[in-house]
Design an enzyme around this catalytic site. Structure first.
Site, PDB file in Angstrom:
ATOM      1  CE  LYS A 181      55.917 -77.422-136.652  1.00 36.38           C
ATOM      2  NZ  LYS A 181      55.441 -76.053-136.856  1.00 36.38           N
ATOM      3  CE  LYS A 235      59.122 -77.641-139.048  1.00 38.63           C
ATOM      4  NZ  LYS A 235      58.363 -76.554-138.567  1.00 38.63           N
TER       5      LYS A 235
HETATM    6  C1  PBG Z   1      55.699 -72.701-136.911  1.00 37.23           C
HETATM    7  C2  PBG Z   1      56.898 -73.249-137.586  1.00 37.23           C
HETATM    8  C3  PBG Z   1      58.091 -73.659-136.986  1.00 37.23           C
HETATM    9  C4  PBG Z   1      58.936 -74.062-138.019  1.00 37.23           C
HETATM   10  C5  PBG Z   1      58.247 -73.900-139.213  1.00 37.23           C
HETATM   11  N1  PBG Z   1      56.985 -73.416-138.918  1.00 37.23           N
HETATM   12  C6  PBG Z   1      58.509 -73.594-135.567  1.00 37.23           C
HETATM   13  C7  PBG Z   1      57.833 -74.377-134.535  1.00 37.23           C
HETATM   14  O1  PBG Z   1      56.949 -75.197-134.769  1.00 37.23           O
HETATM   15  O2  PBG Z   1      58.194 -74.151-133.383  1.00 37.23           O
HETATM   16  C8  PBG Z   1      60.340 -74.562-137.845  1.00 37.23           C
HETATM   17  C9  PBG Z   1      61.209 -74.566-139.061  1.00 37.23           C
HETATM   18  C10 PBG Z   1      62.650 -74.810-138.805  1.00 37.23           C
HETATM   19  O3  PBG Z   1      63.095 -75.156-137.688  1.00 37.23           O
HETATM   20  O4  PBG Z   1      63.418 -74.632-139.758  1.00 37.23           O
HETATM   21  N2  PBG Z   1      55.287 -71.480-137.492  1.00 37.23           N
END
Ligand code: PBG
Length: 310
Positions: A181, A235
């Site tokens: 991520k 991601k």
């Molecule tokens: C954290 C989380 C995020 C997203 C999914 N889980 C935000 C982040 O890491 O700041 C982002 C998903 C998206 O942008 O569609 N709980």
């Protein structure tokens, strides 16, 4: 002839719908930076899931928007936290007819907006955070989740959650790691959706991946697999097709990809201006993510795709 030889086919089986559920509302609320996506009430969430099942969608992933936030993110593990309440309701009504996944993190529930416990210097304390994550995993498990999806990128989170779930008799609950991520600016609209601002203009670079790096991502994926992840995720998706392909080549576990809020918002904005053709670009993008190696895609386009697919 092209149909006979097409190498990649995108079907409704390949998409999972991210859904937001907000505490204390009676009617769904639109999210301006995510056109067509809403913060659901408990009732509208249930209707949405019923519709998705009827459309053949196989899974949803839940995100909560609590009424109040605190430094430890109690709403993430409180049995009466909004996602736990929603899970109980959905599991009771739909049981195993759709895979119920839940994002497992605290950023939606913390007053400072970080994905963990913050120490007195404002730094995220990895190990203190794991203690909160395992409580959230148990709370989601007791509420009926099928798959927990830890998204906070803390070291050791998959091992800690696996041990806690097994110890609690929940060895059949799967873990989908947000394994690679990235600290992406493409999460902007999502943070509107869950009312998150990181305090002091902070960012997540201390725990999420540097987007200049591939090897670092592969190390994170290997760590999650070693710790017992059942599914690994990359991601965002479109700017990271090389990472999806590399992860696909490195493991035989299922690989998920998250087509994130900013990717969706860019598509919607360009299409609204008449600059690109929404439907064609949407399918081109999702198919590219599958072609790169994703087994399934978390995408805000899931419902639209299921409705428009043959
Ligand atoms: C954290 C989380 C995020 C997203 C999914 N889980 C935000 C982040 O890491 O700041 C982002 C998903 C998206 O942008 O569609 N709980």
């Amino acid at each position: 002839m092209r149909e006979l030889v097409a190498e990649t086919r995108l079907t409704t089986d390949d998409v999972v719908a991210p859904l937001f559920v907000r505490e204390g509302i009676d009617a769904p609320q639109p999210i301006s930076s995510l056109p067509g996506v809403v913060q659901h009430s408990l009732a509208s969430l249930e209707t949405e899931v019923a519709d998705l099942i009827a459309l053949g969608v196989r899974g949803v992933v839940l995100f909560g928007v609590p009424l109040s936030k605190d430094p430890v993110g109690s709403g993430a593990f409180d049995p009466n936290g909004i996602v736990q309440v929603a899970l109980r309701r959905l599991r009771e009504r739909f049981d195993d007819r759709i895979v119920l996944m839940a994002d497992l993190c605290v950023d939606e529930y913390t007053s400072h907006g970080h994905c963990g416990i913050v120490d007195d210097k404002g730094r995220v304390d990895n190990d203190a955070t794991l203690e909160v994550y395992v409580k959230a995993a148990l709370a989601q498990a007791r509420a009926g989740v099928h798959v927990v999806a830890p998204s906070g990128m803390m070291d050791g989170q998959v091992a800690a959650i696996r041990a806690e779930l097994d110890g609690g008799g929940f060895n059949d609950i799967a873990i989908m790691g947000y394994s690679a991520k990235y600290a992406s600016a493409l999460y902007g609209p999502f943070r509107d959706a869950v009312d998150v601002q990181i305090s002091g203009g902070g960012n997540r670079k201390g725990y999420q991946q540097d987007w200049r790096n591939t090897r670092e991502a592969m190390t994170e994926v290997a760590a999650d697999i070693e710790q017992g992840a059942d599914i690994v995720m990359v991601k965002p998706a479109l700017a990271y097709l090389d990472i999806i392909a590399a992860v696909r080549a490195a493991t035989n576990l299922p690989v998920a990809a998250y087509h994130v809020s900013g990717e969706y918002a860019m598509l919607k904005a360009a299409a609204a201006n008449g600059w690109i053709d929404h439907d064609t670009v949407a399918v081109e993008h999702l198919t590219a993510i599958k072609r790169a190696g994703a087994d399934f895609i978390l995408t805000y386009l899931a419902r639209w795709f299921a409705e428009s697919a043959d």
